[in-house]
Design a protein around this motif. Sequence first.
Motif, PDB file in Angstrom:
ATOM      1  N   ASP A 129      53.766  -1.923 -15.929  1.00 47.53           N
ATOM      2  CA  ASP A 129      53.983  -1.044 -14.830  1.00 47.53           C
ATOM      3  C   ASP A 129      53.499  -0.577 -13.389  1.00 47.53           C
ATOM      4  OD1 ASP A 129      56.609  -0.981 -16.624  1.00 47.53           O
ATOM      5  OD2 ASP A 129      55.244   0.493 -18.117  1.00 47.53           O
ATOM      6  N   GLY A 186      49.574   7.111 -15.608  1.00 46.02           N
ATOM      7  CA  GLY A 186      48.975   5.647 -15.072  1.00 46.02           C
ATOM      8  C   GLY A 186      47.774   6.361 -13.089  1.00 46.02           C
ATOM      9  N   SER A 219      47.176   2.001 -17.323  1.00 44.12           N
ATOM     10  CA  SER A 219      47.377   3.750 -17.986  1.00 44.12           C
ATOM     11  C   SER A 219      46.509   4.045 -19.686  1.00 44.12           C
ATOM     12  CB  SER A 219      48.518   4.251 -18.292  1.00 44.12           C
ATOM     13  OG  SER A 219      49.704   2.950 -19.475  1.00 44.12           O
ATOM     14  N   ARG A 242      52.378   5.180 -13.729  1.00 44.99           N
ATOM     15  CA  ARG A 242      53.794   4.101 -14.023  1.00 44.99           C
ATOM     16  C   ARG A 242      54.911   4.594 -14.070  1.00 44.99           C
ATOM     17  NH1 ARG A 242      54.654   5.495 -20.086  1.00 44.99           N
ATOM     18  NH2 ARG A 242      54.056   6.927 -20.651  1.00 44.99           N
TER      19      ARG A 242
END
Lengths: 410, 520
Positions: free
Chosen positions: B53, B94, B57, B107
Amino acid sequence: MRKLLSLTLLALAGSTAFAGGYRVSIQGQKQLAMGHTGVAVVNSAEVAFFNPAGMVYLDKKFNLSVGGNGLFANTKFQNSQYGWEAETKNVGTPFSIYATYKLNDWFTAGLAVYTPYGSAVEWDQDWQGSHLVNNIDLQAIFVQPSLSIRVGEHFSVGGGPILATGSVNFNRNVDRSTTNSQGERTDLTIESKGITAWGYTAGFMFNPTDKLRIGMNYRSEIMMEARDGDATFNDYPEFGTAPTTKFNADLPLPAELTVGLSYKFTDKFLMAFDYNRAMWSVYKNLDVDFTNPDLVDSHNPRNYKNSSTYRVGMQYAANNKFTFRAGWYFDESPVQDGYFAPETPRNDSMGYTGGLTYQVNSKLGIDVSFLYLHFDEVDNSYDYVSDGSSFEGTYKSVVFSPGIGITYGF
Amino acid sequence: MKNKFIYLAILAAGFASCEPEFENEVGANYTSGDADFTTYVAVGNSLTAGYMDGTVSRGGQAYSFPNLLAQRFALVGGGEFTQPSYADDVNNLGGLTLGGIQIGSTRLVIDYSQSRPENLVGTPTIEVSNLQATAYNNMGVPGAKSFHLVASGYGNLAGVALGQSNPYFVRHATTPSATVLGDAMSKNPTFFTNWIGANDVLSYATNGGAQSDGVTPAADHNTTGNMNPATYGGNDITNSTVFASVYSTIVNTLISGGAKGVVATVPSVTSIPYFTTVPYNALPAEATSSNATAIALYQFLAVATGGRISPLNTAAGTKNPVLIKDNDLTDISSTIQAYAAGSGNPLLMANAAALGAIYGQARHATSNDLVVLPASSIIGQPNASATAPFNINGVTWPLANKWVLTANEKTKVANATASYNAAIVSIANANDLAVADMNAIMNQLISGLRVEDGTIYTANYFSAATASTVLFSLDGVHPNPRGYAVIANEILKVINSHYNANLPIYTAANFPGINIVPTN
């Protein structure tokens, strides 16, 4: 026991479910101890279940048999390819109440209340097969008034209507990955109570000699029709709204034909042989229809086959106080390869039974029985998961059931 | 009475023996075979780091394929497996910050209320200058190319702002001058996975063959012959000979302590939804038929370009290809300018020079061109740096270099990928290492990869229909957790067969797919 299993259940597709269950062949302490033979045995009021035609041959004017069992069914599942392990341990309590009353030499009336379907399977929530079943609980109580009529010296017929009352509760995850934002898998419970349906039983008994009895009994198919049952989604993803819906589903309790004979070798020793044929092929699919048109109905192939059970039992009356019984049977599973779903994780089995009666006095006897059901380890799969996948593994089941009851008559 | 107790005891024993038992318990036959998983080290790029994504993360990292492998290795003697710490990603967003300034996006999630991917709202808390100075078992560094693994200074904080070092490696490099490979070797691996090489060609591809300015063509050093990676631009294609040499160095270093391992091939871009999701003919006739200016413009261009550009097809139900700028085309801007100047149309005459500049290397996209995923949000939108009416991206404003991997560019990518993979396989074979042919597996995904349980997975981008089978994350390049499970399985199968091991695989279907939030 005849099939501790057999009925089945459902898996749902898309987002659905319904349940099947078990045929639990524990319908009387004396006869269970004899390998659950009895279509040609006249021992007690239990004959009201096994073959109502035999009720008329009971010596006493009034006969009562009441009993219950603890049914312990354990199944382990594993799959080394994925490192899966799971287990279900369940306890059921089948019971039976039988009473007969001799109206005259030609007519005997009876009432039977018994639980031929029941028990449960409960895997750990979200286990590897949770898209097929997390847990299922199916219960059914049959109430059967009967009449037995003697036709001449050696022959009788008997039968009666059956009122079946049942309930089902079934839970499975909607698929193999959907969760809510907390990572809890989304599941669906369907529940329907108070389902009623009618069927019947009928048979005859023929006693060509003092020692030989021949019997036949037929129990009709009963279609349990769940209508407007509750369907509830749990842990539904936050981005959507759980659909509200009711469900309809039909579950057949199949017809069963039994033929058998018993032979009294001596005054003390009797052997009985039964053959059951269960018409399981009626169970093609488990279809759960949701009343909400937005939901995809669940179509779950079952494709059961008719199956046979072969039983042998014996009884030895040691003295006035003690009668000993033993039996064995082979129970063929109606589940075909590739349709082995974890709701009914049962393959062919062999039952070993034993028991005894302690006659307290001429009226009252205490019956105990024990059943051990042996299953071979089996590798099988359910290949018709709605998402196109297959669920495969190794299953091993053990079932045992101690029981106790009383017999009263005068 | 005593007898009764004996009977009860026998009865109890009988019940206890009623516990079902398998002839072989589930783990009875698991084995490491010829491999030794005591210390497993993974080297590679974002695919090894658990990137998905568009970022690493805290939550996503847990699904990195090396972490999944390590959990299986632990069944047969595998030791502790550590990954770079993302404890500072407290909200699991993230992204990256450098000195508190955001330099990496959070993300991607699907915003259900908008029905589209969006960066999760929030401020990243993953700070590049939060130095861990620790060698980890997972040495996957997002963005790393082959030669970066042996480049000193790639983990130097001072180089991040200058684009000379890698912020992800900076966070855990043991010293500013440490190399990724050196830190990996400090763990003394007994087993390794090496999946490096994708970025040597992928950064070129994902940028549509453009440099970071989005316009200037990036170099293919197989064409230039430049053998010095220190002089390469970020989006250039690494020379194949350089790649083979560096790859050989990496492998020889990894096996220098006797370790065994698995190397993985570089996937083709045509199997990645980043390149296959946006159609080349994204313009519906319904959208263009009402645009009288565009229709007239295309009619003019059809003449002025000598047929290089065709008139718009306005029949209902048809689609028009997007208009792109192709730097490999002969520049005919002066011809177009001349046509415009002499057209007698006041608008065209007034903009003659601009028209020449805009459409001099413009053409329709074809099915041989790959429009990159991010273009989906700009096609049909006005371009801020252009002037109406010649400003609609892909319609009246040709898509810039970075939005399209043209057929020519695609060929360069394919040739380099094939060379790299040949080198990877050859070096692995020479050292008796197992090869996970990720390129072949990803290619199977194009038509559908049928896995052990019968599920068929594809390389499609997320959609409502693919929600339960999508393997790629929302960045269109990196897998989602389910995809990493598929990758882990393929590597486990390779290990099982090459090293005579027996390790269980995963059920990819049980892994999360795309993260969907009600609102963002």
